[in-house]
Structure formats: C-alpha cells, structure tokens
Scaffold this active site. Structure first.
Site, PDB file in Angstrom:
ATOM      1  N   GLY B 154      21.070  37.891 -29.389  1.00 60.40           N
ATOM      2  CA  GLY B 154      21.361  36.514 -29.743  1.00 60.40           C
ATOM      3  C   GLY B 154      22.201  36.420 -31.006  1.00 60.40           C
ATOM      4  O   GLY B 154      22.270  37.355 -31.797  1.00 60.40           O
ATOM      5  N   CYS B 155      22.858  35.278 -31.161  1.00 58.50           N
ATOM      6  CA  CYS B 155      23.812  35.128 -32.265  1.00 58.50           C
ATOM      7  C   CYS B 155      23.125  35.023 -33.626  1.00 58.50           C
ATOM      8  O   CYS B 155      23.518  35.687 -34.585  1.00 58.50           O
ATOM      9  CB  CYS B 155      24.727  33.943 -32.000  1.00 58.50           C
ATOM     10  SG  CYS B 155      23.880  32.386 -31.658  1.00 58.50           S
ATOM     11  N   HIS B 156      22.075  34.199 -33.726  1.00 62.98           N
ATOM     12  CA  HIS B 156      21.362  34.115 -35.004  1.00 62.98           C
ATOM     13  C   HIS B 156      20.752  35.475 -35.365  1.00 62.98           C
ATOM     14  O   HIS B 156      20.744  35.882 -36.524  1.00 62.98           O
ATOM     15  CB  HIS B 156      20.230  33.087 -34.914  1.00 62.98           C
ATOM     16  CG  HIS B 156      20.678  31.666 -35.013  1.00 62.98           C
ATOM     17  ND1 HIS B 156      21.264  31.131 -36.136  1.00 62.98           N
ATOM     18  CD2 HIS B 156      20.590  30.640 -34.123  1.00 62.98           C
ATOM     19  CE1 HIS B 156      21.514  29.844 -35.942  1.00 62.98           C
ATOM     20  NE2 HIS B 156      21.133  29.512 -34.729  1.00 62.98           N
ATOM     21  N   VAL B 157      20.231  36.152 -34.346  1.00 62.63           N
ATOM     22  CA  VAL B 157      19.567  37.434 -34.597  1.00 62.63           C
ATOM     23  C   VAL B 157      20.559  38.455 -35.133  1.00 62.63           C
ATOM     24  O   VAL B 157      20.291  39.150 -36.122  1.00 62.63           O
ATOM     25  CB  VAL B 157      18.890  37.932 -33.305  1.00 62.63           C
ATOM     26  CG1 VAL B 157      18.322  39.330 -33.511  1.00 62.63           C
ATOM     27  CG2 VAL B 157      17.791  36.957 -32.887  1.00 62.63           C
ATOM     28  N   THR B 159      23.312  38.011 -36.740  1.00 61.35           N
ATOM     29  CA  THR B 159      23.774  37.688 -38.094  1.00 61.35           C
ATOM     30  C   THR B 159      22.744  38.057 -39.154  1.00 61.35           C
ATOM     31  O   THR B 159      23.094  38.399 -40.283  1.00 61.35           O
ATOM     32  CB  THR B 159      24.095  36.189 -38.206  1.00 61.35           C
ATOM     33  OG1 THR B 159      24.566  35.704 -36.958  1.00 61.35           O
ATOM     34  CG2 THR B 159      25.132  35.937 -39.271  1.00 61.35           C
TER      35      THR B 159
END
Lengths: 352, 352, 352, 352
Positions: B154-157, B159
């Site tokens: 996932g994108c938040h993960v 980052t």
C-alpha cells in the site's frame, strides 16, 4: 469610532487587516504605512480594495518611530504588521506616546528577553515585555481588558495551543510526550516571491521545513503551554508547507493519561471554551477541514484517541491570515475595549 | 516479451500501469479488463492514451475468475487493480492456472488470515496468504525471486516503512513510541467522484480522516515493521488529505534511543538501501518534497533529530500512484524475473 | 549514441530536456551548462534527478561562445534553453564549429531580421536566419531532414498553429477574422520567482496579459500561418495565465467560409496530419483537456462550428513544456536524423 | 428587519446567500429549505456555519409550492436557489401569495416563453415572464424599484454583459462580430460530485465545454445585449472550465468601429457605470484578475484594442458565486427596496 492606522499595510496580514477593519463598526481606517510602497495609493498595492471608496485612494506613508508623536492627533490605535525588530521599535514609540498598539509580529509575545534574544537577537525594548499582553483572548481574557500593548499570537501557535490547552489543564495527556505536526498554506510565508512559493514548485507538492526543533515559534508555544500547565512543557514541532494559500491544520499527538477518553477530551475543551464564541469543538466523529474556516475568525478543534496505543490526537484548524493573525488581533482589541468579542469579525467561512 | 493483462484498467492505478507497461522493454500489454467499462475502447476510458497506436484501440473486457483458464494462452502475467475481495478471487483463479499475478489490492499483503478477517472480512483464499510474497523489493528481495503471486504494498505503508525500517533494524528508536502523520494527495481515493474529492471542497483545504487507529492499512504496516524489528510493533497512524492529486509525505516521530544522531539515522538508511537504486537518502539538511518524485519510481527519505526532546523525525516522500502502487508493482516483477530492478521504470520526476 | 549538451539546463525547459534525453535510446547527456548555477551538480539544481545515477552528479559548466570549439570533441549536438539574444550568440558559435544546434529560444524562428529587430532588438547573427529550420515537424518535415540549426517553436504558437493550419490550407476560414484566446499554465513564465507566479496570488485566479497585440510571439505565429496560406495573415492574440503549472489550451475563432462544417474541419486536419503520430484529431463531440497530454509529446486538436453565427472554433491542447518546448525539440531532432519521429518521446500522459 | 427564507440552501449559491444574508443589516434568515437534506440542521449541511449561533441550528425544511400560503406569516421574501423548472413553480407559488421572490435560477430571466421553451422545456408560468424584472442593477435599476419578482442574472452573462454593454451603447463595436471566451471556476457546476469536477481530473487542466453555441445561457445574454443595442445581437460564446473554485474571466472580442480607441471604451464604461458602486473600470494598462474579486460583489472591467487588427478586447472579472449569483441577488434586492445598493455586501475581496 476609533481612528486606526495600519503600519505594514502592503503584505498579506496587512491586506486582511484592511478587510476586517473596514467592516468593523467601531473602527475607521485613516492611515496606512508601508516602507517600500510609500507614496502609492492603497489600491495600487492591494488589488482587493480596488474600487472601494476612501480605501483605494488612501496614500501609503512611511512610518518613522521617532515621529510617533505626530500621529497622536491622527490615530487612536495602530496595528503593526512589520518584520520582527522593526515592530518592537515601532511598538515602543507608539506605546510611549499613548497610542494603543496591537503588534502582529513576534516581538512582544515572549515574556523572557533572554529567550527572545536566543531566537531573534537582542530585543530593542525589553522593558515592555512584561507590559505587553499575549493576545489570545480565550486564554488571556482578563489581562486583555484595557491592555495598551497587545502581542497578537503566531498562527502555528494558535492552531496548536487551542486544542492542547484543555488537555493539559485537565491532566489528560502526558506533557512530556507532545508531538505537533502543523500543516500550513503558503500565505504564511509572506508576499515576497521566493522559490519555495513559486507556483510551479509549490502548487503540486508538500514538504517539511524548519524541522528538528528549529522553528522560531516553538519558544512562544512552549511559553503558553507551560503557563497552562503550571510547569515547563517542551514539544516536538514540525511544520509542513502545503499546496494551498490559506489554512493551518495542526495534528498534535500525546500519550493519554488514565482519565483520557475522546469524550473527556471534548468535555475539557467545551468547558475551557464555554464562553468563547470563536472556538468550536466538533462533535463525535466529525473532523475539521481548513476550508471550513477560510476567511473566518473561528477555530475548529477535535479529538481522537487510538485505543490500541493510548495516544490522544488533538486537531486544530484555522485560517492562518484571519484567526491566525488579523482577526485574532481584532478579537483581542475587542476584548481590550470591552466590546463584544465577535464585533465586526467574520464568523462564516467563504465556502467553497 | 511477456504478454501482460491488466484487470481493473479503468482506474488510476490501472492508468499508471498502462503507462509503465507501455514503456517496459520486456512487456507487451495485450489484454485489459474493467467491469463497468467493458465493451469500450481503452482510449475512451483513459484519456491519457488517446492517439497511442494499439493502446487506444484495445477493447476492455470483463474478467470472470471461473474462466481464468481461457487466459492461459493469451497472457503470461496479470496485474490486478481491483477492490479487495474481488482481487483475492481473481488472484487465486489466475494463480491456479499458472499465470503470474501481481495484485495491487490489500488482499494478499497480510500473512495472518485472522487479521485480514478483522480488517476486511473473511478471506476467500486464505491458503494463499503464505504463498504470496510482499512486494516491497527493498525488504523482500530474496523472496521475490521467482514469486508467482506478488502482493504490491500500500501507498501509505511504503512511505512509512522505507524511512522507519533502518531505524528499527539499527535500534535507533523506541519501537513503542512511533507516531506517523501521513499526508496524501486525493488520487489515492480512486476515480469515483465523491464529496470528499469534489474540487470546490477539496482544492483549498486539508483535513484528517480515518483517525484513532482506524485506517485499514495499519495492520499491514505493523506486520512489516514487526518483521524488521523481530518483535511486535504498534503505531499511531493518522492520514490527512491534501489539496493535490499525487504524492504522499510521511512524517514519522519516535523517541531516540541513545545511539541515535541524525548522522546515525542516515547511515542506517544508506546501509539498508546500499544496493537499492530506487531509494535515495537525502543528505544533511535537505528535506524531501513530493513534487520531486512525481511520476517517478523513486522514494526519498530524510531524517532530523530534535536535540531538545530527543525525538527522531523520519520523512518519506513518494508518488502514491507510481512508487506507492504501479511502479512498485513493476519493480517487484522485475526482481521476480531476475531483470534489473529499474528496468523500464521512470527514474526522473515530471518537474515541475 | 550521440553525445548531447544542454546549455541552460537549470530552468524548466532544461529540466524537461534532461528527462527526455535520458530516456532517448540514441542520446547520451554528457554536458550541462547554466550560467548562474555553474559549479553545482545537476542534482542540486534539478530535484527531479536526485538519485539518478550519472545525471545527479553531472557538474554544471559555464558555456562561453568563444570557446565553442573546445566542445567539438565532447558533444555532437546541443540544445539551447537560453534567453533570447544569448541564444543567438551561442547558437552561431556552436553551428560555426559544426555542432548541431536545437535552439529553444525565439532567436532563430523568424525569417525576417527586421521583424526580429522590432520584436527583440538587433539580431546578432542575421545571416543564419535563412539557414535555420523552423522545427515544427508536422509542417516542415522535409526541410528538417539533415538540418544543422533547428529553431524549436514557441508554445503558444504550436498550440494555435496545429489546429489552424488545416483550416487555412483547405480554405475553410476567413484568414482576416482569426481571434486566438490562449490559456496557459504558469510554468511558461520560467523558474525565476516573481509576483505574478507567487502561489498566493497565482493559485486561485485567472488573468490576461500582454493584450492588444503585444505578445512577442505574434510575429512567429503570423509568419507560419502566412506560410501555410500563401499570403499574409494577421491575428488577434490574447493570452491568459491560469492557476496551474503545465498546459496550454488554445481556443481560436474564425469566420467560416462556405465549405466549412465541423466534419470538414476534422477531415482537413486528419488529412494534414495523416502521417503525424503526435497530433490527434478528436472525434465528434469530444473536446480536449490539457491534463490529457501532461508530460506527453502529443497535441490534441478539435473543432466546433456555431451554426447560428457561422464561426469556427478550433481547439489545440498541449503540455507547454513537453510538446510546447522540449519534446518538440527532440521530435524535430528525430526528423533531422532520420529516426522515427516518436523515438524516445513520451506518448502517454501522466494521468491523473 | 425583513424575515428571509432561502429555498435551496444546501448548494453553493445557497451557502453564499447564507453568508451574505447573515451580514446584511436589514435581513434576518429565519427559514431554510433543501429537498434532499430536509430534517438536517444547517450546520450539518454547510460546514461554513458550524459554530455560528442561530444559523448552525436552523432546521432544513421541505418547501412545497402548494403550501406557500403557510409561509406568509413566516417570511417577507425568499431567495430561490433551485434547479430550473422547480424554481419557476416555487417562484410562482410564493409570488402569488405576496412574498417577494428573488430567483437565482434561469426561470424568470427570459422574456420570451418560446425561447425559454427551446432552451429548457415548457415554462410552467409563462404569464409571469413579463412581470419578472431582470436583476442586473446596473442596467435595470429603475425597473427593479419595488419589483416583487426578480430574476437574478447568470454568472457567465453578468461577466460578459457588463463590459460589452457600454461598447454597444456607444457604437464602438460591430454587433455582428462578437466572440466571447468565458473562463470559469468549477463551483459554477454545483455541489453534486461528477467526473468533470473530481479533483484529480479537474485540478491541473483546462478544457472547453458546451461549445458551438450550445450553452444554455446564450439566449439570456443575447436578450440583454439586444436590449442595450436596440436591435438583435448574436454572439459566439465558448466557456472553458479552469482548475480553480471561484471566478469567471470573460474575454470578449469584437471588431472596432471607427470611433473606438482604448480610451473611448473606458470612457463609455465610466459613463455607463458612473453611479454604480460595484463596477470598477480599470485604468490604462491594468488588467483584471479574478482573485481580486473573490468573495466580493464587485465586477472589474477593462479594455484593450489591437491596433493591427482593429479588434477590441473587453474583459470582465467577477466571483461567479458572489457577483455572479448571490451578491447580485442581494444587490438587486437592495435596489428594489430603495436601500443603498451596497448595503451589507462585501466590497473587499478575500485576498490572497
């Protein structure tokens, strides 16, 4: 009607002061100054007043502190929207001749001249630091009454202080654990063009700045939080620059003390701000958006608690130029004069 | 040349996959599917490919898991850009018939079916959770080799994980103190119009969402951080929605352990990512901006330490659609195939 | 592999050239120059290349026309992204020593030195104006073959010329009635901060500039339109600055001649651009959006006819930095070298 | 104090009406209606009024035209911010029971029921079309006095009409040559999410819409221009959607008649608007920016003349929600009641 001067009328807080003073029923703007733009008409410098009778034709002056006495017959009070240092000198000169001063710079916010010195350099009028009243009406209402020298708070500080103060007061968070992530629009950086604010490099990205405890408003924030708690508070504070013009969202994190629940946090805030018409505590799951206060004097605050980590997350949202600067300056003035706190202030946001 | 299908080609990660697969020297896009848009040509659905030979005329199909076997003769591998649940079923069907799968949903990221169940509901193919490889090439490179079922992170993960992993590995931060403030552009919310993404209400404000530990990607992040540390990690995670299309900036806060200095943090990251061409550790006072990685596969990371509070601040910046989704999926594919990790990936941002 | 130098690599067209040259299979970037930033590494000046091997470490040089001969052993061709005047001198020096030049300034676009003189001041190398080839591949393909001095067209001109040329060629519009309303993102104004591009004053408003026939690219546009028609054309041209970074939308208005229908306009364009892979004529009611070509080399064109007023409206949409500058420069180079016209150029937009 | 109802309070013109009515010294908002949101409190629907005493707690009602008589005791006047058709029926019902109506839809703007029919379908109350007064105060001031049914003008029409009217009146332009290029922010599209307004696809691009004479406000514009000229005028009108929330910039082009100079155009406008406090004619080379009127009731107009082509370019800039809708509705009300035209209206823009 009080006669008002705005010293430093050519920048963004100046523009916002002009807008708000014009709508205020007890104030009349009669004098504007701006060093580099002196000799121009206000309508040439602030496009927002083009076509407005009287305002557009006001001539920008140069303000010289040594000639402050000449202003006594012209103005009853002055707003200062100047760089630090210059503001301290201007404020002292005006205060000394009996003109009420509302200073929007950082110059009269710190009570300790040594702290000021470490942050900004030697203070030109340290003897006035105790006289000045910190212009956060919700937390300094009594002191503001009849105050002659008011230091309007900083925008990041206001956004963090309002949601955190009730939590410290009610012992709901560990004061040694506060982390503040403050997200701001670029208008806080002022009106002078610079690479950081050049649209192609600022409009579609986000970035932190002044990290590692280096932001100059940290001492001011810690002064006020410590005052609320009654003992010293230190915070980790990190601002980020967002691709938008106005608004600050503060997300503050702190370890919950045993009494903390989301409801207890909200109750503490409602109690603290029970008689504060310009602070709104959001209910239940509602979360604030800076768009909802654009152009208004209101501060929105909200709370969440992560039950897994027992961290409280406290949110504040304001318009940095309105509640974070010019409207809060007028709000403090209203209190100092005994007028209704909201007199002449915009309570409804420009939405959308 | 491998023949590629993209299932779920009509959304934003689909659009980005199309762009990247088209430029990849070992891949040829031969099949696209999108449930609601089946029967249209790709150029009608993705305006970015209008005029591109072959691509614009590709006909969107309906993909039915029960007919996966019919695809064996048409494609060698499939990217899935589907909602969770649907993706698990599609992935299993394709995997079972021997087609390599790179799944961009959350469905194969979690190793523990019970955790998946609490977060998303019962998993339709729990037996594959151990088979699937978590597609973060920097941290799972060896496992990715020859992987047939890859779960793109996932994108938040991504980052948060990239800047935090080295700090946990080198014992520079207290794992019980991690607070993550993740700032994201709105494209992560997908292509379906909704009030939260309606330009007049999204373009000039910032707001938190899914606060209090409720964001569904927290278990994924904790799984990966725990794996790095070797024991369980819990984090406080708060996302905010910014007025921009692409980009995530993660600001992560944690209490410094005695060995931590800014230099030690950077050194840990440089060591962790020594052979990682798509992670760049910024030097000294430089701080990342999401604009600097727009459209690129690169992740930027940086560190600061507040000497007054002994808090480490770790920053990560990526493009949520590129490094946070589609480019990372291709990067993982490259590793799985033994190709150079950067093969066909954009390394230079679209600036400005 | 040809060895390439970019003179003026520190601005936005320079940044875009770096991105495109890096992806081009026949080009290798070996030399970068930028007057004020000489001595810095490219990665310090262009954040988009941070972390990119070889590129980030390239040292920026000072280019002195009088020392052009020293470059003969280092580069085969040079792109010039310099201010006008400086570009003419640099171009002449490089051309004289046998290095192929693609000039992105206005200096070699006009054929008539007198017109140049009225617009920009005296030309330093008027003898080369006839030698230079106007680098609009769709309209000057034959001349571009083996051209040693290429003048890449301006962004506003490209956006207007592509949709208007077929209408003039097929006698579908009255050449004395052309009104062009050109809407541009702010990146066309360059990288130097200025009030007009300061985010708080540029991000949420639109304004015209250089009105009344004063824009300096009008002579270039009229030269090219006149060339297509075979007799002199004059246009009314008004640009407006939009709150976005990239993109130009041209809306051109002209009185329909009897043969004009929407379908005839489209047919004229399809015929004119039949072998032009980077111009796409939109079908039927579709209308272009600059977002659909962001970062790509493509131009979109479309037509409408108001049956009540018999006015044709011709639309063009491009990315001003890509098709309007750097990608078109590479496209012209491709043609000059006999390579496929799209070689190494981005054909898919960054969407969203 | 007049008691005011707003029917259709949940959209953007409704939100702006709420803001303006709240600040108006002669008006008190006592009733709000919104079909789909009936039963909610205003503060739940309009985040801009959260925390505002009285307003936030107002309960949204359902308005049924057949029960209009029940409102007689509750309100003196109603603003209608409804879709066309619904607005005609509501307006008639309220008018019939003697409540003053200010309708912000298109329903009572056209004088000719046949034209209305061709544009919107059959009119439900054609007999009122002659009774209704077109609420452009600058051009219909005398008729507005004591008007009971006011049709507030459309936003595109206002922006074009104000700069063009003086030119037609003074015979400075050829009425058969008018081309209008109107650039608008997306808030004009309303509050309902749709792909065209989805931030990722609307925030960084520009596109035309409703081209070829198909925009529904053309008949209204031609009606008003024809009225000024005294004979029929037809225009070519093309709107474009810009990546911003508020603001319309109109660039109108027309062939100059012999008497036209830039100065003559300005003089005509100054004469036409001599007693109009909310229209400002910019001097000399100044050009308008929509940011300069954001949130204000002011219209800025300016002129240029291209001496080479003898085309006049007339510019108008307004805030589409304020001057283009809600503030102009109040301005017309002020005139109808004999109050000062600017009473309660924002004259200073929210800048920046």
């Amino acid at each position: 009607m009080l006669k008002v001067g705005i010293i430093g009328a050519g920048g963004y807080t100046g523009a916002e002061l002009v807008r708000l003073v014009y709508s205020h029923p007890e104030l009349e703007l009669v004098m504007v100054a701006a060093r580099e733009k002196a000799g121009k008409r206000l309508g040439e410098v602030l496009p927002s007043v083009v076509g407005v009778p009287k305002l557009a034709e006001l001539m920008l002056e140069t303000f010289e502190p040594e000639r402050a006495a000449e202003l006594v017959s012209r103005i009853d009070l002055a707003f200062l929207a100047l760089p630090h240092g210059a503001s301290a000198r201007a404020g002292k000169a005006l205060f000394d001749v009996g003109i009420q001063v509302v200073d929007l710079s950082a110059d009269y916010r710190l009570k300790d001249a040594a702290v000021y010195g470490r942050t900004y350099g030697e203070h030109p009028a340290p003897e006035l630091l105790k006289t000045a009243v910190y212009g956060q009406p919700e937390l300094h209402r009594a002191e503001l009454r009849d105050a002659k020298l008011i230091a309007a708070p900083g925008c990041h500080v206001t956004t963090a202080l309002l949601p955190l103060a009730p939590l410290l007061r009610e012992k709901l968070i560990d004061p040694n654990s506060i982390v503040i992530d403050s997200k701001t629009g670029v208008s806080g950086g002022g009106r002078t063009p610079a690479p950081a604010y050049h649209l192609p490099e600022a409009a579609e990205g986000v970035r932190p700045y002044a990290v590692g405890g280096r932001h100059r408003h940290i001492p001011e924030l810690e002064q006020e939080l410590s005052l609320v708690l009654g003992s010293e508070v230190r915070v980790t504070f990190t601002p980020s620059l967002l691709p938008m013009t106005r608004g600050i969202l503060c997300s503050a994190y702190a370890r919950a003390l045993p009494a903390a629940t989301e409801e207890a946090c909200r109750a503490a805030a409602k109690s603290t701000y029970a008689n504060c018409p310009l602070v709104t505590v959001l209910e239940g799951p509602a979360l604030p958006d800076t768009l909802w206060v654009r152009g208004s004097a209101r501060a929105l605050i909200a709370y969440a608690l992560d039950p897994r980590t027992r961290m409280v997350i406290a949110f504040g949202a304001i318009d940095n130029l309105t509640r974070g600067a010019s409207a809060q300056a007028l709000q403090a003035l209203n209190v100092s004069r005994g007028w209704p706190e909201t007199l002449g202030l915009p309570e409804i946001a420009l939405f959308p």
